[in-house]
Design a protein around this motif. Sequence first.
Motif, PDB file in Angstrom:
ATOM      1  N   VAL A   1     -15.695  -4.701  -1.428  1.00 42.56           N
ATOM      2  CA  VAL A   1     -15.536  -6.155  -1.429  1.00 42.56           C
ATOM      3  C   VAL A   1     -16.525  -6.636  -2.471  1.00 42.56           C
ATOM      4  O   VAL A   1     -17.730  -6.496  -2.309  1.00 42.56           O
ATOM      5  N   ILE A   2     -15.998  -7.144  -3.584  1.00 43.63           N
ATOM      6  CA  ILE A   2     -16.871  -7.583  -4.666  1.00 43.63           C
ATOM      7  C   ILE A   2     -16.480  -9.012  -5.044  1.00 43.63           C
ATOM      8  O   ILE A   2     -15.324  -9.270  -5.346  1.00 43.63           O
ATOM      9  N   GLY A   3     -17.431  -9.914  -4.954  1.00 44.63           N
ATOM     10  CA  GLY A   3     -17.128 -11.327  -5.180  1.00 44.63           C
ATOM     11  C   GLY A   3     -16.147 -11.780  -4.128  1.00 44.63           C
ATOM     12  O   GLY A   3     -16.371 -11.578  -2.938  1.00 44.63           O
ATOM     13  N   SER A   4     -15.031 -12.351  -4.548  1.00 46.74           N
ATOM     14  CA  SER A   4     -14.012 -12.776  -3.584  1.00 46.74           C
ATOM     15  C   SER A   4     -12.802 -11.850  -3.633  1.00 46.74           C
ATOM     16  O   SER A   4     -11.706 -12.222  -3.249  1.00 46.74           O
ATOM     17  N   THR A   5     -13.009 -10.618  -4.117  1.00 50.05           N
ATOM     18  CA  THR A   5     -11.920  -9.660  -4.256  1.00 50.05           C
ATOM     19  C   THR A   5     -12.128  -8.466  -3.331  1.00 50.05           C
ATOM     20  O   THR A   5     -13.224  -7.916  -3.256  1.00 50.05           O
ATOM     21  N   ILE A   6     -11.060  -8.076  -2.657  1.00 49.33           N
ATOM     22  CA  ILE A   6     -11.085  -6.930  -1.747  1.00 49.33           C
ATOM     23  C   ILE A   6     -10.218  -5.832  -2.353  1.00 49.33           C
ATOM     24  O   ILE A   6      -9.102  -6.105  -2.803  1.00 49.33           O
ATOM     25  N   VAL A   7     -10.726  -4.603  -2.363  1.00 51.79           N
ATOM     26  CA  VAL A   7      -9.952  -3.464  -2.841  1.00 51.79           C
ATOM     27  C   VAL A   7      -9.647  -2.577  -1.637  1.00 51.79           C
ATOM     28  O   VAL A   7     -10.559  -2.156  -0.919  1.00 51.79           O
ATOM     29  N   LEU A   8      -8.345  -2.303  -1.403  1.00 53.98           N
ATOM     30  CA  LEU A   8      -7.916  -1.475  -0.280  1.00 53.98           C
ATOM     31  C   LEU A   8      -7.184  -0.229  -0.769  1.00 53.98           C
ATOM     32  O   LEU A   8      -6.474  -0.274  -1.773  1.00 53.98           O
ATOM     33  N   TYR A   9      -7.347   0.865  -0.013  1.00 56.65           N
ATOM     34  CA  TYR A   9      -6.653   2.114  -0.328  1.00 56.65           C
ATOM     35  C   TYR A   9      -6.025   2.686   0.936  1.00 56.65           C
ATOM     36  O   TYR A   9      -6.634   2.678   2.002  1.00 56.65           O
ATOM     37  N   LYS A  10      -4.804   3.171   0.794  1.00 60.10           N
ATOM     38  CA  LYS A  10      -4.151   3.909   1.870  1.00 60.10           C
ATOM     39  C   LYS A  10      -3.235   4.938   1.234  1.00 60.10           C
ATOM     40  O   LYS A  10      -2.435   4.610   0.362  1.00 60.10           O
ATOM     41  N   GLU A  11      -3.369   6.187   1.659  1.00 62.36           N
ATOM     42  CA  GLU A  11      -2.538   7.251   1.105  1.00 62.36           C
ATOM     43  C   GLU A  11      -1.081   6.997   1.460  1.00 62.36           C
ATOM     44  O   GLU A  11      -0.750   6.705   2.601  1.00 62.36           O
ATOM     45  N   SER A  12      -0.219   7.105   0.463  1.00 67.33           N
ATOM     46  CA  SER A  12       1.207   6.858   0.652  1.00 67.33           C
ATOM     47  C   SER A  12       1.875   8.087   1.267  1.00 67.33           C
ATOM     48  O   SER A  12       1.535   9.217   0.930  1.00 67.33           O
ATOM     49  N   LYS A  13       2.832   7.854   2.155  1.00 60.85           N
ATOM     50  CA  LYS A  13       3.567   8.975   2.748  1.00 60.85           C
ATOM     51  C   LYS A  13       4.649   9.475   1.796  1.00 60.85           C
ATOM     52  O   LYS A  13       4.886  10.666   1.687  1.00 60.85           O
TER      53      LYS A  13
ATOM     54  N   LYS B   1       5.269   8.154  -1.763  1.00 59.93           N
ATOM     55  CA  LYS B   1       5.003   8.119  -3.212  1.00 59.93           C
ATOM     56  C   LYS B   1       3.537   8.375  -3.528  1.00 59.93           C
ATOM     57  O   LYS B   1       2.859   7.540  -4.097  1.00 59.93           O
ATOM     58  N   LYS B   2       3.032   9.538  -3.161  1.00 64.90           N
ATOM     59  CA  LYS B   2       1.622   9.842  -3.389  1.00 64.90           C
ATOM     60  C   LYS B   2       1.369  10.055  -4.883  1.00 64.90           C
ATOM     61  O   LYS B   2       1.928  10.958  -5.483  1.00 64.90           O
ATOM     62  N   THR B   3       0.533   9.195  -5.479  1.00 64.87           N
ATOM     63  CA  THR B   3       0.237   9.305  -6.909  1.00 64.87           C
ATOM     64  C   THR B   3      -1.252   9.525  -7.175  1.00 64.87           C
ATOM     65  O   THR B   3      -1.611  10.129  -8.174  1.00 64.87           O
ATOM     66  N   ILE B   4      -2.114   9.039  -6.286  1.00 61.29           N
ATOM     67  CA  ILE B   4      -3.554   9.149  -6.507  1.00 61.29           C
ATOM     68  C   ILE B   4      -4.082  10.435  -5.860  1.00 61.29           C
ATOM     69  O   ILE B   4      -3.879  10.664  -4.667  1.00 61.29           O
ATOM     70  N   GLU B   5      -4.710  11.270  -6.656  1.00 60.12           N
ATOM     71  CA  GLU B   5      -5.302  12.503  -6.170  1.00 60.12           C
ATOM     72  C   GLU B   5      -6.807  12.285  -6.040  1.00 60.12           C
ATOM     73  O   GLU B   5      -7.500  12.159  -7.048  1.00 60.12           O
TER      74      GLU B   5
ATOM     75  N   LEU C   1       0.833  -1.213   0.000  1.00 56.90           N
ATOM     76  CA  LEU C   1       0.000   0.000   0.000  1.00 56.90           C
ATOM     77  C   LEU C   1       0.861   1.253   0.000  1.00 56.90           C
ATOM     78  O   LEU C   1       0.514   2.248  -0.640  1.00 56.90           O
ATOM     79  N   GLU C   2       1.993   1.225   0.699  1.00 58.85           N
ATOM     80  CA  GLU C   2       2.905   2.370   0.702  1.00 58.85           C
ATOM     81  C   GLU C   2       3.460   2.608  -0.700  1.00 58.85           C
ATOM     82  O   GLU C   2       3.596   3.745  -1.140  1.00 58.85           O
ATOM     83  N   ALA C   3       3.730   1.521  -1.410  1.00 62.33           N
ATOM     84  CA  ALA C   3       4.297   1.633  -2.754  1.00 62.33           C
ATOM     85  C   ALA C   3       3.247   1.973  -3.814  1.00 62.33           C
ATOM     86  O   ALA C   3       3.518   2.726  -4.739  1.00 62.33           O
ATOM     87  N   ARG C   4       2.027   1.432  -3.677  1.00 62.54           N
ATOM     88  CA  ARG C   4       1.027   1.548  -4.742  1.00 62.54           C
ATOM     89  C   ARG C   4      -0.217   2.355  -4.386  1.00 62.54           C
ATOM     90  O   ARG C   4      -0.939   2.778  -5.272  1.00 62.54           O
ATOM     91  N   GLU C   5      -0.536   2.469  -3.120  1.00 64.67           N
ATOM     92  CA  GLU C   5      -1.727   3.155  -2.588  1.00 64.67           C
ATOM     93  C   GLU C   5      -3.037   2.386  -2.780  1.00 64.67           C
ATOM     94  O   GLU C   5      -3.905   2.446  -1.938  1.00 64.67           O
TER      95      GLU C   5
END
Length: 97
Positions: free
Chosen positions: A76-88, A90-94, A40-44
């Motif tokens: 959480v959709i089907g058997s897939t979980i999507v997680l987000y955490k803002e990176s300290k 490498k912030k790329t997602i605005e 999450l730190e690397a990809r967010e």
Amino acid sequence: MLTGKQKRYLKSEAHHLKPIFQVGKGGVNDNLIKQVTDALEARELIKISVLQNCDEDKDEVAETVSKGAKAHIVQVIGSTIVLYKESKEKKTIELPS
């Protein structure tokens, strides 16, 4: 806490991603949580796949991993979980406000 608008945006961003972790028979352990935190730190934004042989419910897995990694559950959709955490570092997602 994420707003509905931010969740919609993150869902669209996550659509093309492939799951990078799989939770199976062993369930959630400290090692998995540490790896998820690092990713999450690397990809967010990451996807986690819950395999059929996992003893825990997918919603419990999502709760446990998100609490351990201090991340937000986008969906959480089907058997897939999507997680987000803002990176300290490498912030790329605005996020939309």
